[in-house]
Design a protein around this motif. Structure first.
Motif, PDB file in Angstrom:
ATOM      1  N   GLY A  94      23.278  33.329 -32.757  1.00  0.00           N
ATOM      2  CA  GLY A  94      23.092  33.432 -30.942  1.00  0.00           C
ATOM      3  C   GLY A  94      24.452  32.263 -30.255  1.00  0.00           C
ATOM      4  N   GLN A  95      24.496  31.549 -31.146  1.00  0.00           N
ATOM      5  CA  GLN A  95      25.800  30.600 -30.266  1.00  0.00           C
ATOM      6  C   GLN A  95      27.219  30.792 -30.864  1.00  0.00           C
ATOM      7  OE1 GLN A  95      25.447  26.292 -31.659  1.00  0.00           O
ATOM      8  NE2 GLN A  95      24.276  26.090 -29.874  1.00  0.00           N
ATOM      9  N   VAL A  96      28.297  30.994 -30.053  1.00  0.00           N
ATOM     10  CA  VAL A  96      29.522  32.017 -30.044  1.00  0.00           C
ATOM     11  C   VAL A  96      30.606  31.025 -30.684  1.00  0.00           C
ATOM     12  CG1 VAL A  96      31.796  32.425 -29.063  1.00  0.00           C
ATOM     13  CG2 VAL A  96      29.510  32.770 -27.785  1.00  0.00           C
ATOM     14  N   GLN A  97      30.623  31.129 -32.095  1.00  0.00           N
ATOM     15  CA  GLN A  97      32.090  29.995 -32.899  1.00  0.00           C
ATOM     16  C   GLN A  97      32.635  29.478 -32.185  1.00  0.00           C
ATOM     17  OE1 GLN A  97      30.684  29.447 -36.322  1.00  0.00           O
ATOM     18  NE2 GLN A  97      33.154  28.527 -36.714  1.00  0.00           N
ATOM     19  N   PRO A  98      33.095  28.584 -32.025  1.00  0.00           N
ATOM     20  CA  PRO A  98      34.242  28.060 -32.255  1.00  0.00           C
ATOM     21  C   PRO A  98      35.740  28.274 -32.920  1.00  0.00           C
ATOM     22  CG  PRO A  98      32.783  26.575 -31.533  1.00  0.00           C
ATOM     23  CD  PRO A  98      32.258  27.389 -32.444  1.00  0.00           C
ATOM     24  N   PRO A  99      37.176  28.304 -31.832  1.00  0.00           N
ATOM     25  CA  PRO A  99      38.137  28.272 -32.612  1.00  0.00           C
ATOM     26  C   PRO A  99      38.744  27.486 -33.805  1.00  0.00           C
ATOM     27  CG  PRO A  99      38.437  28.272 -30.255  1.00  0.00           C
ATOM     28  CD  PRO A  99      36.906  28.411 -29.933  1.00  0.00           C
ATOM     29  N   ASP A 100      38.891  27.615 -34.758  1.00  0.00           N
ATOM     30  CA  ASP A 100      39.456  25.853 -35.732  1.00  0.00           C
ATOM     31  C   ASP A 100      40.626  25.871 -34.756  1.00  0.00           C
ATOM     32  OD1 ASP A 100      38.001  26.599 -37.029  1.00  0.00           O
ATOM     33  OD2 ASP A 100      38.329  28.027 -38.470  1.00  0.00           O
ATOM     34  N   TYR A 101      41.318  24.212 -35.366  1.00  0.00           N
ATOM     35  CA  TYR A 101      42.116  23.690 -33.947  1.00  0.00           C
ATOM     36  C   TYR A 101      43.973  23.287 -34.739  1.00  0.00           C
ATOM     37  CZ  TYR A 101      39.676  19.833 -33.204  1.00  0.00           C
ATOM     38  OH  TYR A 101      39.255  18.836 -33.048  1.00  0.00           O
ATOM     39  N   CYS A 102      44.175  22.413 -34.843  1.00  0.00           N
ATOM     40  CA  CYS A 102      45.186  21.699 -35.052  1.00  0.00           C
ATOM     41  C   CYS A 102      45.393  20.795 -34.506  1.00  0.00           C
ATOM     42  CB  CYS A 102      46.487  22.372 -36.100  1.00  0.00           C
ATOM     43  SG  CYS A 102      46.311  23.297 -36.954  1.00  0.00           S
ATOM     44  N   SER A 103      45.606  18.947 -34.616  1.00  0.00           N
ATOM     45  CA  SER A 103      46.545  18.399 -33.305  1.00  0.00           C
ATOM     46  C   SER A 103      47.026  17.553 -34.217  1.00  0.00           C
ATOM     47  CB  SER A 103      44.686  17.697 -33.594  1.00  0.00           C
ATOM     48  OG  SER A 103      44.350  16.647 -34.716  1.00  0.00           O
ATOM     49  N   VAL A 104      47.723  16.461 -33.536  1.00  0.00           N
ATOM     50  CA  VAL A 104      49.172  15.994 -33.838  1.00  0.00           C
ATOM     51  C   VAL A 104      48.552  14.543 -33.607  1.00  0.00           C
ATOM     52  CG1 VAL A 104      51.196  14.781 -33.030  1.00  0.00           C
ATOM     53  CG2 VAL A 104      50.713  17.925 -33.931  1.00  0.00           C
ATOM     54  N   TRP A 105      48.992  13.258 -34.635  1.00  0.00           N
ATOM     55  CA  TRP A 105      48.608  11.979 -34.139  1.00  0.00           C
ATOM     56  C   TRP A 105      49.724  10.997 -34.059  1.00  0.00           C
ATOM     57  CZ3 TRP A 105      43.413  10.005 -33.314  1.00  0.00           C
ATOM     58  CH2 TRP A 105      42.187  10.952 -33.262  1.00  0.00           C
ATOM     59  N   ASP A 106      49.771  10.562 -34.085  1.00  0.00           N
ATOM     60  CA  ASP A 106      51.786   9.296 -33.663  1.00  0.00           C
ATOM     61  C   ASP A 106      50.353   8.653 -34.712  1.00  0.00           C
ATOM     62  OD1 ASP A 106      53.110  10.743 -32.329  1.00  0.00           O
ATOM     63  OD2 ASP A 106      52.254   9.428 -30.066  1.00  0.00           O
TER      64      ASP A 106
ATOM     65  N   GLN B  23      44.956   6.197 -33.219  1.00  0.00           N
ATOM     66  CA  GLN B  23      44.357   4.868 -32.654  1.00  0.00           C
ATOM     67  C   GLN B  23      42.962   5.990 -31.453  1.00  0.00           C
ATOM     68  OE1 GLN B  23      46.723   3.011 -29.960  1.00  0.00           O
ATOM     69  NE2 GLN B  23      47.959   4.444 -30.388  1.00  0.00           N
ATOM     70  N   ASP B  24      42.150   5.212 -31.426  1.00  0.00           N
ATOM     71  CA  ASP B  24      41.802   6.660 -30.447  1.00  0.00           C
ATOM     72  C   ASP B  24      41.641   6.952 -29.444  1.00  0.00           C
ATOM     73  OD1 ASP B  24      39.511   5.544 -31.823  1.00  0.00           O
ATOM     74  OD2 ASP B  24      38.617   3.428 -30.666  1.00  0.00           O
ATOM     75  N   GLY B  25      41.263   8.489 -29.233  1.00  0.00           N
ATOM     76  CA  GLY B  25      42.342   8.964 -28.368  1.00  0.00           C
ATOM     77  C   GLY B  25      43.317   9.688 -28.791  1.00  0.00           C
ATOM     78  N   GLY B  26      44.328   9.221 -29.541  1.00  0.00           N
ATOM     79  CA  GLY B  26      45.271   9.602 -30.034  1.00  0.00           C
ATOM     80  C   GLY B  26      45.539  10.886 -30.330  1.00  0.00           C
ATOM     81  N   GLY B  27      44.884  11.555 -30.395  1.00  0.00           N
ATOM     82  CA  GLY B  27      45.033  12.982 -31.261  1.00  0.00           C
ATOM     83  C   GLY B  27      45.787  14.436 -29.932  1.00  0.00           C
ATOM     84  N   ARG B  28      46.679  14.802 -30.027  1.00  0.00           N
ATOM     85  CA  ARG B  28      45.867  15.930 -29.249  1.00  0.00           C
ATOM     86  C   ARG B  28      47.014  17.059 -29.358  1.00  0.00           C
ATOM     87  NH1 ARG B  28      51.763  18.746 -27.926  1.00  0.00           N
ATOM     88  NH2 ARG B  28      52.879  17.461 -29.129  1.00  0.00           N
ATOM     89  N   MET B  29      45.584  18.191 -28.976  1.00  0.00           N
ATOM     90  CA  MET B  29      45.780  19.648 -29.867  1.00  0.00           C
ATOM     91  C   MET B  29      46.930  20.656 -29.730  1.00  0.00           C
ATOM     92  SD  MET B  29      42.954  22.898 -28.666  1.00  0.00           S
ATOM     93  CE  MET B  29      40.766  21.957 -29.210  1.00  0.00           C
ATOM     94  N   VAL B  30      47.538  21.208 -30.587  1.00  0.00           N
ATOM     95  CA  VAL B  30      48.740  21.842 -30.927  1.00  0.00           C
ATOM     96  C   VAL B  30      48.220  23.478 -31.312  1.00  0.00           C
ATOM     97  CG1 VAL B  30      50.432  19.913 -31.098  1.00  0.00           C
ATOM     98  CG2 VAL B  30      49.551  21.397 -32.913  1.00  0.00           C
ATOM     99  N   LEU B  31      47.333  24.243 -31.208  1.00  0.00           N
ATOM    100  CA  LEU B  31      47.221  25.367 -31.542  1.00  0.00           C
ATOM    101  C   LEU B  31      45.363  25.436 -32.290  1.00  0.00           C
ATOM    102  CD1 LEU B  31      48.135  27.960 -32.161  1.00  0.00           C
ATOM    103  CD2 LEU B  31      47.925  27.217 -35.070  1.00  0.00           C
ATOM    104  N   SER B  32      44.845  26.730 -31.390  1.00  0.00           N
ATOM    105  CA  SER B  32      43.425  26.474 -31.144  1.00  0.00           C
ATOM    106  C   SER B  32      43.485  28.217 -31.913  1.00  0.00           C
ATOM    107  CB  SER B  32      43.305  26.568 -29.614  1.00  0.00           C
ATOM    108  OG  SER B  32      42.123  26.412 -30.264  1.00  0.00           O
TER     109      SER B  32
END
Length: 308
Positions: free
Chosen positions: A161-173, A177-186
């Motif tokens: 009954g719940q909507v499946q969220p999309p998969d995604y990719c993140s980029v890290w430097d 460190q905490d909060g360092g990831g940035r989504m680049v594709l969903s």
């Protein structure tokens, strides 16, 4: 024209990887084996941890990080074939990686439990952990010459009954460190991805509307640059690997290897192969290492010349 060399049989090989300078080939099977590429000779063989499943050369080529299906990691000296360090982390669980930082001081890996971890390569000390609830981390890739890390996130199944969220990719430097990831594709149902050698593009295999597609995205802004329908893979039939010059993309298919040119994603060549499961290329050379559950090979693959 340089004469093609006779193919070298590698045996059962779950993973294959050339060293950064191209002089060595690491083959991961029941044991870890190091080959001298030019001499076609075996330098050493070892079983350093049980059930090895992943590996990566350090940036200077002097060390090999290995990971098991239980998540355990270790570091091996490439020159001597001796174990340098066992991280003794058997309880982390299965996952992806490892991947080195460009300075060679840190090792990152991901878990099916959604945890992204970074350790000191010299001691195994856990320096950073970030949990991603409801996710599994399917792959980690070094990009921009190893200066950044790309992580492929798979969203686990949700309740009925719940909507499946999309998969995604993140980029890290580095260092992570905490909060360092940035989504680049969903993208829904993202199966595998491969960043280009220059870090500009991200090739992905994914499902849409009951079909499987190979798509190319710009990493800088997430634009879709090209998309082609492909036949469905099976088992390890979702693996992607770029040629070092960025001119083509290799895919592990059902009983064959397929090569797509870039730009355009036109099929350049197909090569029949028994149970392929891993692929790597030697820069500035037609030489390719092909891993197989049955019998891997080190052989010439002149993708462009054979299809000209």
């Amino acid at each position: 024209m340089t004469a093609m060399q006779k193919a070298l049989r590698l045996g059962c090989s779950y993973g294959v990887r050339f060293s950064p300078d191209g002089t060595r080939l690491a083959v991961l099977g029941r044991d870890l084996v190091l080959w001298d590429v030019a001499a076609r000779s075996k330098l050493w063989r070892g079983k350093f941890i049980a059930h090895m499943s992943g590996m990566a050369f350090s940036p200077d080529g002097g060390r090999l990080a290995i990971k098991s299906t239980t998540g355990q990691m270790a570091v091996v000296d490439v020159q001597t074939g001796q174990l340098l360090l066992n991280f003794q982390n058997r309880k982390d669980g299965e996952g992806c990686g490892p991947a080195w930082s460009p300075c060679g001081r840190y090792l990152a890996d991901g878990g099916w439990d959604g945890c992204l971890r970074m350790r000191a390569a010299a001691t195994g000390e856990l320096l950073f952990t970030q949990a991603h609830a409801g996710e599994m981390l399917r792959a980690v890739h070094a990009i921009d010459g190893g200066r950044r890390l790309l992580v492929q996130h798979g969203v686990k199944s949700v309740d009925e009954g719940q909507v499946q969220p999309p998969d995604y990719c993140s980029v890290w430097d580095w260092p992570l460190q905490d909060g360092g990831g940035r989504m680049v594709l969903s993208l829904p149902r993202l199966m595998s991805c491969a960043p280009s050698p220059d870090g500009q593009y991200l090739a992905v295999l994914h499902h849409t509307g009951g079909e499987e597609f190979l798509s190319m995205y710009a990493l800088a802004d997430g634009r879709c640059l090209a998309r082609v329908a492909v036949e469905a893979g099976g088992g390890t039939g979702d693996g992607l690997r770029w040629l070092p010059d960025g001119s083509a993309l290799g895919r592990i298919g059902k009983g064959k290897l397929l090569f797509y040119g870039w730009p355009g994603l036109d099929v350049l060549a197909q090569h029949a192969f028994t149970y392929p499961c891993a692929l790597d290329f030697l820069p500035a050379s037609p030489l390719a290492a092909i891993g197989s559950w049955e019998a891997g090979m080190l052989m010439d693959l002149n993708v462009h010349e054979e299809t000209a």
